[in-house]
Design an enzyme around this catalytic site. Structure first.
Site, PDB file in Angstrom:
ATOM      1  N   ASP A 249       0.840  -1.200   0.000  1.00  0.00           N
ATOM      2  CA  ASP A 249       0.000   0.000   0.000  1.00  0.00           C
ATOM      3  C   ASP A 249       0.875   1.250   0.000  1.00  0.00           C
ATOM      4  O   ASP A 249       0.674   2.183  -0.786  1.00  0.00           O
ATOM      5  CB  ASP A 249      -0.905  -0.031   1.233  1.00  0.00           C
ATOM      6  N   ASP A 253       2.203   3.851  -3.496  1.00  0.00           N
ATOM      7  CA  ASP A 253       1.944   5.289  -3.524  1.00  0.00           C
ATOM      8  C   ASP A 253       3.231   6.086  -3.723  1.00  0.00           C
ATOM      9  O   ASP A 253       3.238   7.121  -4.394  1.00  0.00           O
ATOM     10  CB  ASP A 253       1.236   5.736  -2.241  1.00  0.00           C
TER      11      ASP A 253
END
Length: 370
Positions: A249, A253
């Site tokens: 996650d 990003d």
């Protein structure tokens, strides 16, 4: 031609606006006989407004019966006060879990026309092409117990549990090695084996799968925090990165920002192929989230949603030529200097969501007809 069943879940924030641009492309393809059948459902805050749950049983059944799901975004300040268990994001987590979408593919590609939009120097990011393979249905996001315990005397304890079993690591490792075989043949596995027992197991299992089945692929191991540093120091050293749910996650990003804008990046979440039919459940979604601060203004960048549809064409329907044409149309529009506000640059023409979608559709139509 057999129909292709798509479930469209626009969701919240800018999701409906960007989904509308994909619907233009579906209509364009159906005019040439593509045979897409679409159904639209509510998810996230939109579903809470309709029925007090972040995803209804009817929508879940539609997702299970679809050939692929295209997902917009969920969440926003309107629903900040709902119980944690029924927050908008719980709808997305249930879709991932019930559809058994264990492999999240997040490409980080820097289009040449956008190299100057990155916060890093052009020579560091130009030509960047990374695929982050994130394990999606295990780890700390789903581990139990997950709770806040009242200890008394004004003290509380928050508990999240990181859990991984061998088979969960094996299947994401195989997905990463298979992907690397179609790319540049290198996998970097990232974990925190220096401080986490799940990291020790992750390292052992990935190493064993590589030795037994994929010795033709180069494997390297890297601590996840060091990997984050290397992503901004020398990102082009990576090909496929495989990692767990939490680190995936965060690292995806970081990689997304290298490309200049979260508004550019798609993702695919895939399940295992059905043993009888070979059909693989799949959901596709942009990385950028609901962006409630710009929702309804017609200025959102639809390219990540459009690129997610291109991934759907490629991975769910083996429509490789069409996927190549759509990705080429995106690059063509960017080279022509068409920009939404998030990727605006001097000398370019700023447009809104619908105008960007129209420009891609026009270029896509020409490429399909060629």
């Amino acid at each position: 031609m057999a129909s292709r069943k798509l479930l469209l879940l626009p969701g919240d924030g800018i999701g409906p606006e960007t989904m509308a641009e994909v619907e233009k492309l579906i209509a364009l393809m159906n005019a040439s006989g593509a045979g897409f059948e679409t159904q639209t459902g509510a998810v996230g805050g939109a579903a809470i407004d309709e029925g007090d749950v972040p995803v209804s049983e009817a929508t879940m059944q539609a997702a299970l019966g679809a050939d692929a799901v295209l997902f917009g975004a969920v969440g926003g300040p309107k629903w900040d006060g709902v119980p944690y268990e029924t927050r908008p994001e719980a709808g997305l987590l249930r879709l991932r879990k019930d559809l058994e979408l264990f492999a999240n593919l997040r490409p980080a590609i820097c289009y040449p026309a956008l190299a100057d939009a990155s916060s890093l120097k052009r020579e560091i990011v130009e030509g960047l092409d990374i695929l982050i393979m994130r394990e999606l249905t295990g780890g700390v996001y789903f581990g139990e117990p997950k709770e806040i315990v009242d200890l008394g005397n004004g003290q509380k304890r928050g508990i999240d549990t990181q859990l991984y079993d061998t088979h969960e690591i094996e299947r994401i490792a195989r997905a990463a090695f298979e992907a690397a075989r179609t790319r540049r043949g290198k996998v970097t596995s990232m974990e925190k084996r220096n401080v986490m027992k799940t990291g020790v197991l992750w390292n052992e299992v990935v190493t064993a799968v590589h030795k037994a089945e994929y010795s033709d692929v180069t494997l390297e191991h890297m601590l996840a925090d060091a990997g984050g540093m290397k992503l901004v120091q020398n990102p082009k050293q990576f090909d496929v990165i495989v990692t767990d749910n939490l680190f995936g996650d965060m690292l995806s990003d970081v990689a997304a920002q290298l490309t200049g804008s979260l508004g550019m990046l798609p993702s695919a979440s895939l399940g295992a192929p059905d043993e009888r039919t070979g059909r693989r459940r799949a959901m596709y979604e942009p990385v950028h989230g609901s962006a409630p601060d710009i929702a309804g203004q017609g200025i959102a960048n639809p390219l990540a949603m459009i690129a997610s549809f291109a991934m759907m064409l490629r991975y769910s329907f083996a429509m490789t030529d069409e996927a190549d044409a759509l990705e080429g149309a995106i690059a063509e529009v960017l080279e022509a200097g068409v920009r939404t506000g998030d990727i605006m640059a001097p000398g370019c023409r700023q447009v809104g969501t619908a105008e960007m979608g129209d420009a891609v559709a026009e270029a896509f139509g020409r490429r399909l007809a060629a």
